[in-house]
Design an enzyme around this catalytic site. Structure first.
Site, PDB file in Angstrom:
ATOM      1  N   ASP A 271       0.798  -1.230   0.000  1.00  0.00           N
ATOM      2  CA  ASP A 271       0.000   0.000   0.000  1.00  0.00           C
ATOM      3  C   ASP A 271       0.829   1.278   0.000  1.00  0.00           C
ATOM      4  O   ASP A 271       1.737   1.428   0.819  1.00  0.00           O
ATOM      5  CB  ASP A 271      -0.877   0.057   1.255  1.00  0.00           C
ATOM      6  CG  ASP A 271      -1.690  -1.200   1.488  1.00  0.00           C
ATOM      7  OD1 ASP A 271      -1.504  -2.177   0.763  1.00  0.00           O
ATOM      8  OD2 ASP A 271      -2.508  -1.193   2.425  1.00  0.00           O
TER       9      ASP A 271
ATOM     10  N   GLN B 186       4.028   0.592   2.289  1.00  0.00           N
ATOM     11  CA  GLN B 186       4.186  -0.644   3.040  1.00  0.00           C
ATOM     12  C   GLN B 186       5.336  -1.442   2.434  1.00  0.00           C
ATOM     13  O   GLN B 186       5.401  -1.633   1.219  1.00  0.00           O
ATOM     14  CB  GLN B 186       2.892  -1.462   2.977  1.00  0.00           C
ATOM     15  CG  GLN B 186       1.743  -0.851   3.772  1.00  0.00           C
ATOM     16  CD  GLN B 186       1.973  -0.985   5.265  1.00  0.00           C
ATOM     17  OE1 GLN B 186       1.716  -2.016   5.850  1.00  0.00           O
ATOM     18  NE2 GLN B 186       2.471   0.073   5.889  1.00  0.00           N
TER      19      GLN B 186
ATOM     20  N   SER C 154      -0.701   0.650   7.276  1.00  0.00           N
ATOM     21  CA  SER C 154      -1.026   1.814   6.461  1.00  0.00           C
ATOM     22  C   SER C 154      -1.615   2.980   7.246  1.00  0.00           C
ATOM     23  O   SER C 154      -2.186   2.820   8.323  1.00  0.00           O
ATOM     24  CB  SER C 154      -2.005   1.409   5.353  1.00  0.00           C
ATOM     25  OG  SER C 154      -1.361   0.567   4.424  1.00  0.00           O
TER      26      SER C 154
ATOM     27  N   ARG D  61      -8.283  -0.146  10.763  1.00  0.00           N
ATOM     28  CA  ARG D  61      -7.004   0.316  10.218  1.00  0.00           C
ATOM     29  C   ARG D  61      -7.150   1.360   9.102  1.00  0.00           C
ATOM     30  O   ARG D  61      -8.225   1.691   8.667  1.00  0.00           O
ATOM     31  CB  ARG D  61      -6.207  -0.878   9.688  1.00  0.00           C
ATOM     32  CG  ARG D  61      -6.903  -1.732   8.632  1.00  0.00           C
ATOM     33  CD  ARG D  61      -5.989  -2.894   8.257  1.00  0.00           C
ATOM     34  NE  ARG D  61      -6.569  -3.798   7.268  1.00  0.00           N
ATOM     35  CZ  ARG D  61      -7.266  -4.884   7.546  1.00  0.00           C
ATOM     36  NH1 ARG D  61      -7.541  -5.187   8.798  1.00  0.00           N
ATOM     37  NH2 ARG D  61      -7.737  -5.665   6.582  1.00  0.00           N
ATOM     38  N   ASP D  62      -5.982   1.843   8.674  1.00  0.00           N
ATOM     39  CA  ASP D  62      -5.819   2.687   7.485  1.00  0.00           C
ATOM     40  C   ASP D  62      -6.476   4.066   7.600  1.00  0.00           C
ATOM     41  O   ASP D  62      -7.344   4.424   6.792  1.00  0.00           O
ATOM     42  CB  ASP D  62      -6.364   1.974   6.239  1.00  0.00           C
ATOM     43  CG  ASP D  62      -5.855   0.553   6.087  1.00  0.00           C
ATOM     44  OD1 ASP D  62      -4.810   0.240   6.673  1.00  0.00           O
ATOM     45  OD2 ASP D  62      -6.507  -0.241   5.379  1.00  0.00           O
TER      46      ASP D  62
ATOM     47  N   GLU E 134     -10.916  -1.379   3.409  1.00  0.00           N
ATOM     48  CA  GLU E 134      -9.479  -1.113   3.507  1.00  0.00           C
ATOM     49  C   GLU E 134      -9.142   0.221   2.827  1.00  0.00           C
ATOM     50  O   GLU E 134      -9.758   0.627   1.853  1.00  0.00           O
ATOM     51  CB  GLU E 134      -8.680  -2.244   2.855  1.00  0.00           C
ATOM     52  CG  GLU E 134      -8.845  -3.579   3.575  1.00  0.00           C
ATOM     53  CD  GLU E 134      -7.851  -4.624   3.117  1.00  0.00           C
ATOM     54  OE1 GLU E 134      -7.006  -5.012   3.934  1.00  0.00           O
ATOM     55  OE2 GLU E 134      -7.926  -5.048   1.954  1.00  0.00           O
TER      56      GLU E 134
END
Length: 383
Positions: A12, A28, A73, A136-137, A191
């Site tokens: 990512d 990443q 991320s 996340r993210d 995501e």
């Protein structure tokens, strides 16, 4: 770039930005193997033209209890006073996903080579109704007219994906807004969400993330884990209600707008102050087997940066490779007026490059006899 072994994995894109004349790109990165793993770090490269890149040491590495199983991320927001701040997901010692902050050690260094983690990490832990490994993210934050910051974090509960909205006055203490910005069944994890404004006038100019007025619509983009595709919604963001209403919910265009039908995932955008445009990056994980990846020594690549803006019809995003890509084009060869009949081929001589960009213009003398493709019967992704 630090290289601890011969095999590398890129994934990512994270926190792209323009800062003091330099473009920064984080991503990443597994320095130990061409696979996604618990050692993920934030790789860091810088450029003056988005084409030629200088690799630097990793910006973030697993080191604390809140990110010991990976620095995953996130995004960068530039706070007042030209102060970039990273918000990233850490996998903690229990493998729970938590949100953390990091700031540059030296703001006068245009390359921002060193980052330090915030003493109050983790600043967010998974809320109730969200799986501990499905949180996340975080997006680049936007600041409202009330001075508060808003950030969206991807989440899931079972097969339901969610875009959670948090707000803060100081960027350290965050509160969850009761209702998700968006939620969808059967998509799995939301995501790498992204949330940004686009001008409704159809101009190619980009808009700063915090702009919110009658001249813009908003784009909510998510990567559906179950489908491994990028979907986006156009709509209106009502800041006073913390509510995003997609056009489709108002009887507008098709809800299922796909950002890219190819091997393209986990995209992240940023506003380029230097050229007043919004630039989008995506990760291509390729189709090679793990064995192939080990043999070639790397896996995954970043796609060519693209500029994005709203089509004049207001129903879809437009995308085009950034103008700087033209710098890569040289030794042009043109062939004109060749007649091709069924089964024939045309050899192009004089090209020795490892990569070539081919532009072909066909003139079909009997267009009325061409086969018609019905969109409802053709899956463009498979095609």
């Amino acid at each position: 770039m630090k290289i601890e072994s011969g095999c590398l994995h890129h994934a990512d894109p994270n926190g792209p930005m323009y800062y003091k004349g330099v473009y920064h790109f984080f991503y990443q990165f597994n320095p130990y193997a061409p696979t996604f793993g618990r050692h993920m770090v934030w790789g860091h490269s810088v450029s003056y033209d988005l084409i030629n890149w200088i690799h630097l040491n990793h910006a973030l590495e697993p080191s604390e209890s809140y990110d010991i199983n990976g620095c995953y991320s996130g995004s960068i927001t530039i706070l007042p006073g030209e102060k970039p701040i990273i918000m990233y997901t850490g996998s903690d010692s229990n493998k729970h996903q938590v949100q953390n902050l990091a700031v540059p050690k030296n703001l006068s260094d245009p390359f921002l080579r060193e980052w330090e983690k915030h003493p109050q990490n983790p600043i967010l832990i998974p809320p109730s109704g969200v799986e501990v490994d499905g949180f996340r993210d975080p997006t680049t934050a936007l600041q409202g007219s009330d001075g508060k910051w808003r950030v969206i974090i991807g989440a899931k509960n079972g097969d339901e994906g969610k875009a959670l909205l948090y707000y803060s006055e100081d960027f350290v203490h965050w509160k969850l807004f009761p209702n998700p910005m968006y939620a969808s069944e059967n998509t799995g994890m939301f995501e790498c969400p992204d949330f940004f404004p686009v001008y409704i006038s159809g101009t190619k100019n980009g808009v700063d993330t915090s702009v919110h007025n009658s001249s813009v619509k908003h784009v909510l983009k998510t990567s559906y884990q179950n489908k491994q595709l990028e979907y986006y919604f156009l709509g209106d963001y009502f800041l006073d209600q913390e509510k995003f209403v997609a056009d489709a919910d108002l009887g507008g265009p098709n809800l299922n707008l796909i950002l890219d039908h190819g091997m393209f995932y986990a995209s992240k955008s940023f506003f380029d102050y230097a050229k007043n445009r919004r630039i989008l990056w995506g990760w291509s994980k390729e189709c090679d087997t793990t064995q192939d990846d080990y043999e070639k020594g790397w896996a995954g690549l970043q796609s060519i940066p693209r500029q994005v803006w709203l089509h004049t019809n207001g129903k879809m995003l437009m995308q085009w490779p950034i103008e700087e890509v033209e710098k890569l084009r040289e030794n042009q060869i043109s062939i004109k007026g060749e007649k091709l009949v069924g089964g024939s081929s045309l050899e192009v001589s004089g090209i020795t490059a490892s990569q070539a960009d081919v532009e072909v213009l066909f003139e079909l003398p009997e267009l009325e006899n061409a086969e018609f493709l019905d969109e409802s019967e053709v899956d463009p992704h498979l095609l």
